[in-house]
Design a protein around this motif. Structure first.
Motif, short mmCIF file in Angstrom:
data_model
loop_
_atom_site.label_atom_id
_atom_site.label_comp_id
_atom_site.label_asym_id
_atom_site.label_seq_id
_atom_site.Cartn_x
_atom_site.Cartn_y
_atom_site.Cartn_z
N LEU A 199 -26.79 -10.21 -19.31
CA LEU A 199 -27.77 -9.89 -20.36
C LEU A 199 -28.76 -11.07 -20.28
O LEU A 199 -29.98 -10.92 -20.49
N LEU A 200 -28.32 -12.31 -19.75
CA LEU A 200 -29.23 -13.61 -19.91
C LEU A 200 -29.04 -14.19 -18.55
O LEU A 200 -28.60 -15.23 -18.29
N VAL A 253 -28.44 0.62 -28.99
CA VAL A 253 -27.28 0.73 -30.22
C VAL A 253 -25.98 0.71 -29.51
O VAL A 253 -25.09 -0.09 -29.95
N MET A 254 -25.92 1.43 -28.42
CA MET A 254 -24.43 1.43 -27.85
C MET A 254 -24.22 0.35 -26.93
O MET A 254 -23.00 -0.02 -27.21
N ALA A 255 -25.14 -0.23 -26.46
CA ALA A 255 -24.89 -1.54 -25.68
C ALA A 255 -24.36 -2.63 -26.83
O ALA A 255 -23.48 -3.27 -26.63
N SER A 256 -25.24 -2.60 -27.97
CA SER A 256 -24.89 -3.74 -29.07
C SER A 256 -23.34 -3.24 -29.65
O SER A 256 -22.76 -4.22 -29.91
N TYR A 264 -27.96 -10.52 -33.40
CA TYR A 264 -29.01 -9.44 -33.09
C TYR A 264 -28.50 -8.07 -33.00
O TYR A 264 -29.06 -7.27 -33.19
N ASP A 265 -27.00 -7.76 -32.26
CA ASP A 265 -26.50 -6.70 -32.10
C ASP A 265 -26.36 -5.97 -33.40
O ASP A 265 -26.62 -4.81 -33.71
#
Length: 572
Positions: free
Chosen positions: A411-412, A385-388, A428-429
């Protein structure tokens, strides 16, 4: 609403500390072990995604396993570090999940100078380390030699005993792991019991009849190449909060998954160069450090076939993932040129998996149309959640594809991030934050990282037919890769059913005084596009193939013919 498993775990915890049983005094070591055990329990309880699936599928009751471990600690005031480690190994293996593993700080290991593979219920030498065992020393011990017994017992019985006995029945992947890894390579760091000293094996002699399993045999003696453990054990623990007067209520029983120099055997190791024989006349290759490849012309002036091996999806650094994906793209792009190849064979046998995002990058080079990704149910953590939240905080400033690539950096790796990809990541986030806020820790099936589709790479593509070779030692991304290609109709799959390590994995350190390094566990549950689980099911090939005795004794001759026959049928 508490699910049955969660309720069972909660009841177990309460029983462990409050049951009406005789009180038992604990010493400081037992008390500290229970504290360490609670860290493992917390990780499973809070972040292990398949916990309910495993319970409902009838595979495990982790609450019962936890109780058993606690009771064994409490009942043994002289428990050693090694005994405690073995209890944790049993607990983790009870999940029957190839991703879950507890890692120890240990240098102890033992190996034998050869590797073994099974075929048709028999066991054969596939490679011998000639640095350690010369042909002159044992001239009748060669590649293809059958092993009848190991340490005085039938080798099949020894292999089966290397698989935890609690399983209803070992899967083919578990038996393959036991044969090709555990039988001759033992590492305490992975929780294995490490032997030392002498071991006898029995092989056929001249006149032996395999059909009746009778006739002359010969015994050969080997010594385990043993390395002792340089990490000290059973150091008196420090526990600031230990109360010598404390007691523990015994809980009544409920009734209810290292690299060595293998001396030329690298082709047969996990993530090695592979053992698929030449499929025809070798008429070329493309320079590559990571992906062994060939261009073959099949016999009798047959079609021209591209061959590429993907040994692993595990690459540590993001910049190396980008380089590797580009290298793979260059290979397949050359093979896609007119008259260069008619079909591509991709070998992913013995692939332990790795990064899903990097795997997506390779898949983007194998299609000229979008490939739908497998949905995952995701166990959302505060770290995720923090990363998002961090990406969403910067979202208002993303006005170009270059901005999107900066915000999603790392991320990708290996994929081209365009604005459409960024919008999927953004949705998504936000979904992760909404689910977490609503208390829905385990999401509904969703596209991992927001990538509902893998779009074709803008420049590097293979667009012709593809045959993918798989086996029972393909795990995780080694499951996802053929599943995605099969579910989208992009490739034909040949080999054995993959292992079924059906989720993404996390690793967390364990703060302890018992030489425990870390715990690995699954935090997502992947589904096939038809809704079936991938976990413990794997990918069933379109063209099943089991290795034969001829494969073991004659350089995979039957396997080669099966691959050629599949190619010919695909090109009709």
């Amino acid at each position: 609403m508490l699910k049955p498993f969660a309720l069972g775990l909660l009841v177990s915890s309460q029983m462990a500390f409050g049951a009406e049983s005789a009180s038992l005094h604990l010493n400081i070591k037992q008390a500290t072990m229970l504290q360490t055990l609670n860290q493992v329990i917390t990780a499973f309880s809070e972040e292990y995604a398949p916990i309910e699936f495993k319970f409902q599928d009838g595979q495990i009751n982790l609450a019962q396993e936890v109780q058993s471990v606690r009771n064994k600690i409490v009942e043994n005031p002289n428990i050693t570090d090694a005994q405690f480690q073995d209890l944790l190994v049993d607990l983790v293996e009870a999940t029957r999940d190839f991703h879950t593993q507890i890692i120890f700080n240990s240098t102890e290991k033992a190996t034998l100078p050869f590797l073994v593979m099974p075929a048709q219920g028999r066991y054969f030498v596939t490679c011998i380390d000639r640095k350690k065992l010369t042909e002159q020393s044992l001239p009748d011990f060669t590649v293809g030699t059958e092993i009848l017994s190991f340490s005085g017992r039938k080798i099949g019985d020894v292999v089966r005993e290397l698989v935890p006995q609690r399983y209803k029945g070992p899967s083919p992947s578990e038996l393959r792991l036991a044969t090709e890894v555990q039988l001759v390579q033992r590492y305490r760091a992975l929780g294995m019991n490490v032997p030392r000293g002498h071991v006898d094996i029995q092989i056929p002699a001249v006149g032996y009849d395999p059909a009746s399993q009778g006739g002359p045999t010969r015994d050969l003696g080997f010594e385990w190449e043993y390395t002792r453990d340089y990490v000290p054990h059973d150091i008196p623990p420090r526990n600031m909060f230990f109360d010598p007067a404390s007691t523990f209520q015994r809980s009544p029983e409920l009734k209810v998954t290292t690299t060595d120099d293998r001396g030329g055997c690298e082709a047969y190791t996990m993530g090695g160069s592979g053992f698929v024989p030449a499929l025809g006349t070798d008429i070329g290759s493309i320079a590559s450090q990571r992906f062994p490849n060939h261009i073959y012309r099949l016999p009798e002036r047959g079609p021209i076939i591209g061959f590429v091996r993907i040994p692993t999806f595990s690459i540590e650094k993001d910049e190396e993932k980008v380089e590797a994906a580009d290298e793979f793209g260059q290979i397949v792009s050359v093979m896609d040129e007119p008259n260069k190849t008619d079909l591509l064979v991709i070998d992913i046998t013995h692939n332990l998996g790795g990064s899903v995002a990097y795997m997506y990058g390779l898949l983007s080079r194998l299609t000229d149309y979008p490939l739908k990704t497998l949905p995952h149910r995701i166990m959302v953590s505060s770290e995720m959640v923090m990363a998002s939240a961090s990406r969403l905080e910067r979202a208002p400033f993303v006005r170009s594809e270059e901005d999107a690539r900066i915000v999603t950096q790392g991320l990708l790796p290996g994929m081209v991030v365009d604005f459409t990809t960024w919008l999927g990541i953004k949705r998504y986030d936000q979904m992760l934050l909404d689910e977490y806020q609503a208390g829905r820790r385990l999401t509904q099936p969703t596209a991992l990282l927001g990538l509902e589709y893998i779009n074709p790479h803008p420049k590097q593509r293979y667009t012709k037919k593809i045959l993918v070779l798989v086996d029972e030692l393909d795990f995780s991304a080694g499951d996802f890769f053929p599943a995605t290609l099969q579910d989208t109709g992009r490739a034909t799959i040949l080999g054995q059913r993959t292992a079924g390590a059906g989720g993404a994995v996390k690793e967390t350190p364990i703060i302890n005084q018992f030489n425990i390094q870390s715990l690995r566990y699954t935090y997502t549950i992947a589904q096939r596009l038809n809704g079936d689980p991938l976990e413990n099911r794997g990918v069933t090939p379109d063209i099943p193939y089991e290795f034969t005795v001829q494969d073991m004794t004659n350089n995979f001759v039957d396997y080669r013919q099966a691959i050629i026959s599949a190619i010919q049928n695909m090109l009709k």
